[in-house]
Design a protein around this motif. Structure first.
Motif, short mmCIF file in Angstrom:
data_model
loop_
_atom_site.label_atom_id
_atom_site.label_comp_id
_atom_site.label_asym_id
_atom_site.label_seq_id
_atom_site.Cartn_x
_atom_site.Cartn_y
_atom_site.Cartn_z
N ALA A 329 -7.40 6.68 -3.43
CA ALA A 329 -7.27 6.19 -4.80
C ALA A 329 -5.91 5.55 -5.08
O ALA A 329 -5.82 4.39 -5.50
N VAL A 330 -4.84 6.30 -4.85
CA VAL A 330 -3.49 5.78 -5.16
C VAL A 330 -3.14 4.59 -4.26
O VAL A 330 -2.67 3.56 -4.76
N PRO A 331 -3.32 4.67 -2.92
CA PRO A 331 -3.02 3.50 -2.09
C PRO A 331 -3.85 2.26 -2.47
O PRO A 331 -3.31 1.15 -2.47
N ILE A 332 -5.13 2.44 -2.79
CA ILE A 332 -5.97 1.30 -3.13
C ILE A 332 -5.49 0.65 -4.43
O ILE A 332 -5.36 -0.58 -4.52
N ILE A 333 -5.23 1.48 -5.45
CA ILE A 333 -4.73 0.94 -6.71
C ILE A 333 -3.39 0.23 -6.49
O ILE A 333 -3.14 -0.86 -7.03
N GLY A 334 -2.52 0.85 -5.68
CA GLY A 334 -1.23 0.22 -5.40
C GLY A 334 -1.38 -1.13 -4.73
O GLY A 334 -0.73 -2.11 -5.11
N ALA A 335 -2.27 -1.20 -3.73
CA ALA A 335 -2.47 -2.46 -3.00
C ALA A 335 -3.04 -3.54 -3.90
O ALA A 335 -2.70 -4.72 -3.77
N LEU A 336 -3.92 -3.17 -4.83
CA LEU A 336 -4.59 -4.16 -5.66
C LEU A 336 -3.76 -4.59 -6.87
O LEU A 336 -3.70 -5.78 -7.20
N PHE A 337 -3.14 -3.64 -7.56
CA PHE A 337 -2.58 -3.95 -8.87
C PHE A 337 -1.06 -3.87 -8.98
O PHE A 337 -0.48 -4.50 -9.86
N GLN A 338 -0.40 -3.06 -8.15
CA GLN A 338 1.04 -2.87 -8.30
C GLN A 338 1.79 -4.14 -7.93
O GLN A 338 1.52 -4.79 -6.93
N GLY A 339 2.76 -4.50 -8.78
CA GLY A 339 3.54 -5.70 -8.54
C GLY A 339 3.76 -6.45 -9.84
O GLY A 339 3.01 -6.26 -10.82
N GLY A 340 4.75 -7.31 -9.88
CA GLY A 340 5.04 -8.04 -11.10
C GLY A 340 5.38 -7.08 -12.22
O GLY A 340 6.29 -6.25 -12.12
N GLU A 341 4.63 -7.17 -13.32
CA GLU A 341 4.87 -6.32 -14.49
C GLU A 341 4.19 -4.95 -14.37
O GLU A 341 4.40 -4.09 -15.22
N TYR A 342 3.37 -4.77 -13.32
CA TYR A 342 2.66 -3.49 -13.18
C TYR A 342 3.47 -2.59 -12.26
O TYR A 342 3.54 -2.80 -11.05
N THR A 343 4.08 -1.56 -12.83
CA THR A 343 5.05 -0.73 -12.11
C THR A 343 4.40 0.25 -11.15
O THR A 343 3.20 0.52 -11.22
N MET A 344 5.23 0.82 -10.28
CA MET A 344 4.77 1.84 -9.35
C MET A 344 4.25 3.07 -10.09
O MET A 344 3.23 3.65 -9.73
#
Length: 517
Positions: A329-344
């Motif tokens: 869950a966490v790795p998938i969400i991180g790979a898809l959405f984290q970056g730019g304005e979406y924080t860790m």
């Protein structure tokens, strides 16, 4: 009807829409982050979709498809066309009235639904503005539900399954061309929702005409066919209404949990809805006409066999999806959405929400598989009672759990509610003798579970090995996701095939070519 082929058609085309949806969310998350503008848009998108499910995809479809199928079988295409036009003549003005009422009273509606936004300067006004743009989407997408019911009853599943992709295309284009200002971005997106609904309606309208059904907007009349449908769908509307009220509470609670809460819940639910839409909804759509026709011919054993095979296929695909999403869950969400304005921090919270939500995924899918057995027998009262029971339990449960576990309470209660729903549906069908799990089905599902557990162990290893890659560069993220999916698929289906968790005859039949005529 070939259940595997029909489900594959619907599921495959739904997958295209979902992939585009993820592309939309990946772009949107990086541009908007978990911001108050993104929250306002997600609320504006949530409200018409709640009423879409209430008026269209739930109650209406469950009543319309069996009646259309019966007319088609008894009186042919002309009789079914006449029935459709009678329904359309009443359905259209009713939708217009509902849309206009909500557009006028939108500030009052959101003052109740999104009470928490009143504490943030400008957030409520933005939510009202965006929702007034998105709400007319309800009119077009509800008409799409009627047209899709016609196409599905004619076993023309492709267009109806592909149509939602047009909405995501419109939203992606809006994100790409909008000025890089949060307020402008969400305004472009709200307009794109409406345009996407118009495009879906146009596609399905022309597909119905190509299928030989000539629909038109006539004068509304309360004909016997309309009365029959109204009587049939009223209890189902009540059942859907109870569920949608719970969704309104879901939105209400999220507005009390601070900035970004609705955005994080929405992104987690997108991934949770992926297997539900591809597997559960596809199977539900595919088996309802088949069960309805079998029952109309008094072939209860055929209806039960269709249900059992749908149960088998749903678990074959859902169990690995559940464990894969829970483990990753966490790795998938991180790979898809984290970056730019979406924080860790936002990505980690979203992943944890997803891990809780997917514990109810098998139940969500099985509810889609079991409910056609009620609808096909014109029993929509039973789901009403079940829905009321779940709502009675879920609302106070959220009030009790929010002070304890905060944002995670909504996912916990939602998952538990799905399992209660499934248990009630299954028990009632069993007691009535409408569905019993044959020995072969129990054995196969048990083997599928074993294969899924082996896969989960393998995925823990992949996650440990590539943990940093899921939050790395674009190439690293892509390779990590491909590795996770590839290893999971190979291990699960390999083990399932070896231990008898797969219907080998069904797979073999797909390879056989028809003999030349």
């Amino acid at each position: 009807m070939n259940l595997l082929k029909a489900t594959g058609t619907i599921g495959g085309l739904t997958m295209i829409s979902r992939v585009l949806g993820f592309a939309r969310d990946m772009i949107g998350s990086r541009i908007l982050g978990a911001s108050h503008a993104n929250d306002a848009f997600n609320l504006a998108f949530l409200l018409p979709n709640i009423f879409r499910r209430l008026f269209a995809e739930g109650a209406f479809s469950s009543g319309f498809v069996p009646l259309f199928s019966r007319r088609l079988a008894a009186g042919g295409q002309k009789d079914a066309e006449e029935f459709s036009n009678e329904i359309l003549a009443v359905f259209m003005p009713a939708l217009l009235i509902v849309t206009l009422v909500f557009l006028i009273f939108m500030p009052a509606v959101l003052a109740v639904v999104a009470a928490g936004y009143q504490d943030v300067p400008g957030k409520m006004a933005l939510a009202v503005e965006l929702t007034r743009w998105t709400f007319p989407y309800l009119l077009f997408i509800s008409l799409v539900a009627l047209l899709s019911g016609v196409l599905n009853s004619l076993t023309r599943f492709a267009v109806a399954a592909f149509a939602p992709a047009l909405l995501n295309v419109a939203l992606i284009l809006a994100l790409l061309v909008a000025p890089r200002n949060d307020l402008d971005v969400v305004r472009y997106m709200a307009t794109a929702v409406l345009l996407g609904g118009v495009a879906q309606f146009a596609l399905c309208w022309f597909a119905v005409r190509r299928a030989g059904i000539r629909l038109h907007f006539g004068r509304p009349r309360m004909t016997p066919a309309v009365r029959e449908l109204v009587i049939l769908i009223l209890p189902a509307t009540a059942a859907a209404g109870v569920y949608q009220i719970s969704q309104l509470f879901y939105g209400y609670f999220s507005t009390l949990l601070g900035e970004g809460a609705l955005t994080m819940l929405s992104y987690a639910d997108r991934l949770n809805q992926l297997p539900l839409s591809i597997i559960g909804t596809a199977l539900g759509v595919a088996i309802l006409p088949a069960i309805s026709q079998a029952i109309a011919k008094n072939e209860d054993h055929v209806a039960a066999d269709v249900q059992a095979r749908a149960f088998d296929l749903s678990m074959l695909l859902t169990l690995p999806a559940t464990l894969a999403l829970a483990v990753g869950a966490v790795p998938i969400i991180g790979a898809l959405f984290q970056g730019g304005e979406y924080t860790m921090a936002a990505a980690v919270t979203t992943g944890q929400i997803l891990a809780i939500l997917v514990t109810g995924l098998p139940a969500y899918v099985l509810v889609k598989v079991l409910t056609p057995a009620f609808y096909a027998r014109k029993d929509v009262k039973t789901p009403v009672l079940i829905a009321v029971t779940i709502l009675i339990l879920s609302i106070p449960a959220n009030f009790l759990l929010i002070p304890v576990i905060g944002i995670y309470s909504l996912a916990t209660v939602t998952s538990a509610g799905a399992w209660i729903n499934f248990i009630f549906l299954f028990t009632i069908l069993y007691v009535r003798g409408h569905f019993r799990m044959p020995v072969w089905l129990v054995s196969r599902v048990a083997r599928q579970l074993v294969a899924a557990l082996v896969m989960a162990a393998a995925l823990f290893g992949v996650r440990a090995l590539l943990d940093d890659w899921f939050f790395g560069g674009v190439a690293q993220r892509g390779l990590a996701l491909i590795t996770l999916v590839g290893v999971g698929g190979l291990v699960y289906f390999g083990v399932a095939f070896l231990i008898g968790g797969v219907d080998r005859e069904a797979i073999a039949s797909l390879r056989r070519r028809k003999p030349p005529q």
